[in-house]
Design a protein around this motif. Structure first.
Motif, PDB file in Angstrom:
ATOM      1  N   ASN A 244     104.809  67.005  49.320  1.00 28.05           N
ATOM      2  CA  ASN A 244     104.401  67.742  50.515  1.00 28.05           C
ATOM      3  C   ASN A 244     105.551  68.554  51.099  1.00 28.05           C
ATOM      4  O   ASN A 244     105.369  69.717  51.499  1.00 28.05           O
ATOM      5  N   THR A 245     106.731  67.974  51.153  1.00 28.57           N
ATOM      6  CA  THR A 245     107.883  68.649  51.773  1.00 28.57           C
ATOM      7  C   THR A 245     108.862  69.187  50.735  1.00 28.57           C
ATOM      8  O   THR A 245     109.944  69.637  51.103  1.00 28.57           O
ATOM      9  N   ALA A 246     108.463  69.164  49.440  1.00 26.39           N
ATOM     10  CA  ALA A 246     109.391  69.499  48.354  1.00 26.39           C
ATOM     11  C   ALA A 246     110.704  68.747  48.580  1.00 26.39           C
ATOM     12  O   ALA A 246     111.796  69.281  48.372  1.00 26.39           O
ATOM     13  N   GLY A 247     110.566  67.497  49.018  1.00 31.74           N
ATOM     14  CA  GLY A 247     111.727  66.717  49.438  1.00 31.74           C
ATOM     15  C   GLY A 247     112.338  65.918  48.311  1.00 31.74           C
ATOM     16  O   GLY A 247     111.710  65.625  47.290  1.00 31.74           O
ATOM     17  N   SER A 248     113.587  65.547  48.519  1.00 30.34           N
ATOM     18  CA  SER A 248     114.337  64.779  47.535  1.00 30.34           C
ATOM     19  C   SER A 248     115.169  63.733  48.246  1.00 30.34           C
ATOM     20  O   SER A 248     115.739  63.985  49.308  1.00 30.34           O
ATOM     21  N   ASN A 249     115.237  62.544  47.637  1.00 32.25           N
ATOM     22  CA  ASN A 249     116.050  61.450  48.165  1.00 32.25           C
ATOM     23  C   ASN A 249     116.837  60.859  47.006  1.00 32.25           C
ATOM     24  O   ASN A 249     116.257  60.320  46.068  1.00 32.25           O
ATOM     25  N   THR A 271     116.750  65.334  51.759  1.00 36.43           N
ATOM     26  CA  THR A 271     116.499  66.695  52.224  1.00 36.43           C
ATOM     27  C   THR A 271     115.019  67.030  52.100  1.00 36.43           C
ATOM     28  O   THR A 271     114.376  66.693  51.091  1.00 36.43           O
ATOM     29  N   HIS A 272     114.464  67.673  53.137  1.00 43.11           N
ATOM     30  CA  HIS A 272     113.032  67.987  53.170  1.00 43.11           C
ATOM     31  C   HIS A 272     112.791  69.359  53.798  1.00 43.11           C
ATOM     32  O   HIS A 272     113.484  69.758  54.741  1.00 43.11           O
ATOM     33  N   SER A 273     111.772  70.054  53.275  1.00 43.00           N
ATOM     34  CA  SER A 273     111.292  71.291  53.890  1.00 43.00           C
ATOM     35  C   SER A 273     110.288  70.947  54.986  1.00 43.00           C
ATOM     36  O   SER A 273     109.956  69.783  55.215  1.00 43.00           O
ATOM     37  N   ASP A 274     109.782  71.984  55.660  1.00 45.58           N
ATOM     38  CA  ASP A 274     108.736  71.788  56.665  1.00 45.58           C
ATOM     39  C   ASP A 274     107.528  71.113  56.021  1.00 45.58           C
ATOM     40  O   ASP A 274     107.148  71.422  54.885  1.00 45.58           O
ATOM     41  N   TYR A 275     106.896  70.200  56.751  1.00 45.04           N
ATOM     42  CA  TYR A 275     105.762  69.498  56.161  1.00 45.04           C
ATOM     43  C   TYR A 275     104.488  70.330  56.246  1.00 45.04           C
ATOM     44  O   TYR A 275     104.303  71.158  57.138  1.00 45.04           O
ATOM     45  N   GLN A 276     103.593  70.088  55.262  1.00 46.33           N
ATOM     46  CA  GLN A 276     102.330  70.791  55.175  1.00 46.33           C
ATOM     47  C   GLN A 276     101.210  69.998  55.838  1.00 46.33           C
ATOM     48  O   GLN A 276     101.158  68.774  55.750  1.00 46.33           O
ATOM     49  N   ILE A 277     100.300  70.728  56.497  1.00 44.06           N
ATOM     50  CA  ILE A 277      99.086  70.112  57.005  1.00 44.06           C
ATOM     51  C   ILE A 277      97.957  70.395  56.016  1.00 44.06           C
ATOM     52  O   ILE A 277      98.178  71.009  54.960  1.00 44.06           O
ATOM     53  N   ARG A 282     102.525  75.196  56.799  1.00 46.19           N
ATOM     54  CA  ARG A 282     103.657  74.321  57.126  1.00 46.19           C
ATOM     55  C   ARG A 282     103.960  74.389  58.622  1.00 46.19           C
ATOM     56  O   ARG A 282     103.836  75.451  59.247  1.00 46.19           O
ATOM     57  N   VAL A 283     104.364  73.244  59.176  1.00 43.42           N
ATOM     58  CA  VAL A 283     104.732  73.176  60.590  1.00 43.42           C
ATOM     59  C   VAL A 283     106.190  73.591  60.705  1.00 43.42           C
ATOM     60  O   VAL A 283     107.089  72.891  60.223  1.00 43.42           O
ATOM     61  N   ILE A 724      98.994  69.995  66.885  1.00 48.85           N
ATOM     62  CA  ILE A 724      99.550  70.089  65.531  1.00 48.85           C
ATOM     63  C   ILE A 724      99.244  68.794  64.767  1.00 48.85           C
ATOM     64  O   ILE A 724      99.635  67.711  65.193  1.00 48.85           O
ATOM     65  N   PRO A 725      98.555  68.891  63.632  1.00 49.88           N
ATOM     66  CA  PRO A 725      98.200  67.686  62.869  1.00 49.88           C
ATOM     67  C   PRO A 725      99.414  67.031  62.225  1.00 49.88           C
ATOM     68  O   PRO A 725     100.477  67.632  62.070  1.00 49.88           O
ATOM     69  N   ASN A 726      99.208  65.789  61.808  1.00 51.66           N
ATOM     70  CA  ASN A 726     100.217  65.080  61.027  1.00 51.66           C
ATOM     71  C   ASN A 726     100.213  65.567  59.587  1.00 51.66           C
ATOM     72  O   ASN A 726      99.407  66.413  59.197  1.00 51.66           O
ATOM     73  N   ILE A 727     101.097  65.000  58.794  1.00 58.55           N
ATOM     74  CA  ILE A 727     101.305  65.434  57.418  1.00 58.55           C
ATOM     75  C   ILE A 727     100.036  65.259  56.581  1.00 58.55           C
ATOM     76  O   ILE A 727      99.272  64.315  56.764  1.00 58.55           O
ATOM     77  N   GLY A 728      99.808  66.203  55.660  1.00 56.47           N
ATOM     78  CA  GLY A 728      98.664  66.135  54.758  1.00 56.47           C
ATOM     79  C   GLY A 728      98.991  65.293  53.533  1.00 56.47           C
ATOM     80  O   GLY A 728      99.833  64.397  53.568  1.00 56.47           O
TER      81      GLY A 728
END
Length: 739
Positions: A244-249, A271-277, A282-283, A724-728
């Motif tokens: 969802n956030t193209a994130g990496s840990n 690291t994370h991008s803006d989250y998608q609904i 993206r928010v 604003i909705p929460n993460i999809g």
């Protein structure tokens, strides 16, 4: 202070003593040796595993009674006490097969009992289990524990809520010391990364007897990663990807131990991008980056054990202001944003005397928080420096009676260096003294204690009196006496009852005492009240548990009465287009609980069904203005999980698959400043296990969270007022290698 810690550590290290050894054999009920059993002595930070013949050994042990823990997946945990006064001691263990979770040693309570012996019901969760749920942050994982929720701002910021209480009413401990990071603000998170943390213990209820002010609502106690077993070297690498956030840990850890010395280090980057609904948007500016580094060194001999740990955490957080606006996959934060630096240094030592012991915990926390509005020049910058200490003396046991007395304290300074001030420069000093007794006979345990605390707060005057951003100087002291009493008994071999009554307190924080300006994220002009009194509560907890080989059931109920509960109320005035709110007090009551069961039907040994329900209602006693409900109270939740366990030939061990359906009900019991929240149902899937490809062995996890891409807004989301909705939908892939 640093020179003192180093000198103390090296001084202890020079006190080499004669060795005492402990060894033994671990078998199953059929008297067959069990290899791979984890054998640990937690107070010494020592651990080992049994060899292929079921044998283990320890050396360099103190001349006193020690608790030794034996655990193996698929078997019940055993906690035995050994008398270490002889040079060579033998201790054998017989483990019985069980399908339920291991009975862990509870560190957050005074006497470090295993859960089945503990007077208080404490929720214990390993970070590994929380990570298997595919959550992006530590607080997201905690919010899956019954009775725990979060006040969130997107995916990057979360504040824990325990049975309806949050902020300064929930105390957080890490590395054995209390975390201080401006908890009064809900626009930043814990400042803790789950990498390098072994497990978390949740005390749901007042814990002021052990922890003083700010433990009125409960405690989150994070246990650090264990050191390597004696004479071993371990390396660990883990990687996660979040769709969802193209994130990496990413996390890398190294650790090694001898019989006496231990060392570990771990670095992580998140690291994370803006989250998608749900519609794919993206928010904007919910992106964030986190760097975390942990290291520790330990030493023990027959007279003492000591561990020095350090944690550095850097957070770069975007602050969402425009909702769904500029669309980007970038991970570089935009303005406005926050930069937060946390340094945590701790020294945890145990000194063994003839028939007693002394626990000494020292901590230093430096929290540097900046906010950048439209440039790299910080508009707001606060530096919070905290030194705290906790000394506990364990008296020689008198038969079945154990007694502990201790003192705790804190010295804290807050300094501002930005253009804006949220709270004034201030100095806070805490001092507390307490005593507690534990009496155990047959299957019964009785525990009680008393405590006295004093907190003094001195602030500097700032600005021009009467104008926004100005503060009057205050010099206040807050005192409180608290007590607790608990009783645990086994009504039958499988049925346990726990009853606890405890008081707690919280001194007003700096924002409540001194605010004079617009509070971030609320669009309210808030005015503090220097005449606020200490919050004081009394809570009654009842826990009933039934457990046999194939069925586990629990009921937790609580009633919490809070005198002088602090909250904000409108005055009707308007300053700079913002409604003015004053901090006032009223008595309040909170009640509710959790209920759940775990079914493992015979002969379907591979199948588990778990279900739990949690509820809390919170009201102001007078209700003399608008609604009489308190704000930020989580909605009722019903959580259901079906889990299967399996093995696929020789390439997948300890395999599992889960289907989770989480039902959150609508929240109609809202304060006058909140709106009703709708109900929603989320579907989550999980799969994982230990894979073997050739000689390479690694753990893999695959999670699909909110798999149906449900559009919803959580009641405790700070973005709710903006719709604003929460993460999809979010698919999380993870691998973990141990070398």
């Amino acid at each position: 202070m640093k020179k003192f810690i180093i000198t103390l550590f090296l001084g202890f290290s020079a006190m080499l003593q004669a060795q005492n050894t402990l060894s033994g054999l671990v078998t199953n009920a059929a008297n067959k040796p069990l290899p791979g059993v984890t054998v640990s002595i937690s107070e010494l930070n020592k651990g080992t595993t049994t060899d292929e013949n079921g044998k283990y050994s320890f050396s360099n042990l103190p001349n006193r009674n020690l608790k030794v823990n034996f655990s193996l997946i698929g078997y019940g945990t055993q906690n035995l006490t050994v008398n270490g006064r002889t040079k060579d001691t033998a201790l054998n263990s017989i483990l019985e097969e069980t399908i339920f979770e291991m009975d862990e040693v509870i560190v957050s309570t005074a006497f470090n009992k295993i859960q089945s012996q503990n007077v208080m019901k404490v929720e214990h969760e390993t970070i590994k289990n929380l990570q298997r749920k595919g959550t992006a942050t530590l607080i997201e994982g905690l919010a899956t524990i019954p009775g725990v929720s979060q006040v969130s701002t997107g995916t990057s910021i979360g504040k824990p809520v325990i049975r309806g209480l949050s902020g300064n009413r929930v105390l957080v401990y890490s590395q054995g010391v209390r975390i201080e990071n401006q908890q009064f603000g809900d626009e930043h998170g814990l400042g803790l990364n789950d990498a390098g943390i072994e497990s978390v213990e949740v005390i749901k209820g007042p814990a002021s007897l052990l922890y003083g002010s700010d433990a009125l609502g409960g405690v989150l106690y994070f246990n650090p990663e264990k050191f390597a077993n004696a004479n071993t070297f371990k390396a660990n690498f883990s990687q996660k990807y979040f769709s969802n956030t193209a994130g990496s840990n990413t996390s890398l850890g190294l650790k090694t131990s001898t019989d006496s010395w231990k060392f570990m280090t771990r670095g992580s980057y998140n690291t994370h991008s803006d989250y998608q609904i749900t519609d794919g948007d993206r928010v904007t500016n919910t992106r964030y980056n986190e760097t975390d580094f942990k290291t520790g060194i330990g030493y023990n001999n027959s007279k003492f054990s000591t561990v020095l740990r350090y944690n550095y955490n850097k957070l770069d957080l975007g602050i969402p202001e425009d909702g769904v606006a500029e669309q980007s996959n970038s991970k570089k934060t935009m303005f406005p944003k926050q930069g937060i630096f946390n340094h945590l240094l701790s020294l945890n030592s145990v000194i063994y005397l003839r028939n007693s012991k002394l626990d000494l915990d020292l901590g230093y926390i430096a929290n540097d928080r900046s906010e950048f509005e439209d440039s790299d020049q910080a508009a707001l910058r606060m530096k919070l420096k905290t030194f705290n200490y906790n000394v506990k003396y364990h008296f020689p046991a008198m038969g079945k009676i154990e007694t502990i007395a201790g003192v705790q304290g804190m010295h804290q300074t807050n300094k501002n260096s930005g253009e804006e001030y949220l709270i004034p420069d201030a100095t806070t000093n805490d001092f507390g003294v307490f005593g507690t007794v534990n009496y155990e006979w047959n299957s019964n345990v009785l525990q009680a204690g008393l405590r006295f605390d004093n907190r003094s707060i001195v602030t500097d005057a700032q600005g021009i009196s009467g104008e926004a951003g100005s503060f009057e100087a205050i010099d206040e002291s807050f005192r409180s006496f608290n007590a607790s009493a608990g009783y645990k008994t086994n009504l039958t071999d499988d049925f346990t009852l726990r009853l606890n009554v405890a008081s707690g307190f919280r001194a007003p924080n700096l924002a409540e005492l001194t605010s004079n300006g617009v509070h971030e994220g609320t669009n309210r002009y808030e005015v503090g009240n220097s005449n606020l009194k200490t919050e004081q509560n009394l809570q009654t907890d009842l826990n009933l548990e039934y457990k046999n080989s194939h069925f586990e059931f629990f009921v937790n109920g609580f009633y919490n009465h809070v005198n002088n509960f602090i909250y904000t109320s409108p005055t009707g005035a308007i300053i700079d287009d913002n409604l003015v709110f004053n901090y006032i007090q009223d008595n309040a009551q909170l009640y509710g609980g959790e209920i759940g069961l775990h079914l493992h039907p015979h002969p379907l040994d591979w199948l588990h069904f778990e279900t739990s329900f949690q509820t809390v209602t919170a009201k102001k006693q007078s209700g003399n203005s608008g609604s009489n409900y308190l704000p930020l109270i989580p909605a009722n939740n019903w959580d259901n999980t079906i889990r299967t366990e399996f093995k696929i030939k020789n390439w997948l061990e300890q395999g599992y698959a889960t289907v989770n359906i989480s039902n959150t009900f609508n929240q109609k019991n809202v304060s006058e400043f909140e709106t009703i929240s709708d109900s929603y149902t989320l579907v989550n899937l999980g799969f994982g296990g230990t894979m073997k490809i050739g000689k390479t062995i690694f753990d893999v996890t695959i999670n699909g969270n909110n798999l149906l891409d449900k559009r919803y807004i959580a009641h405790l989301s700070r973005l709710k007022n903006d719709g604003i909705p929460n993460i999809g939908r979010n698919v999380v892939l993870g691998v973990n290698f141990d070398f």
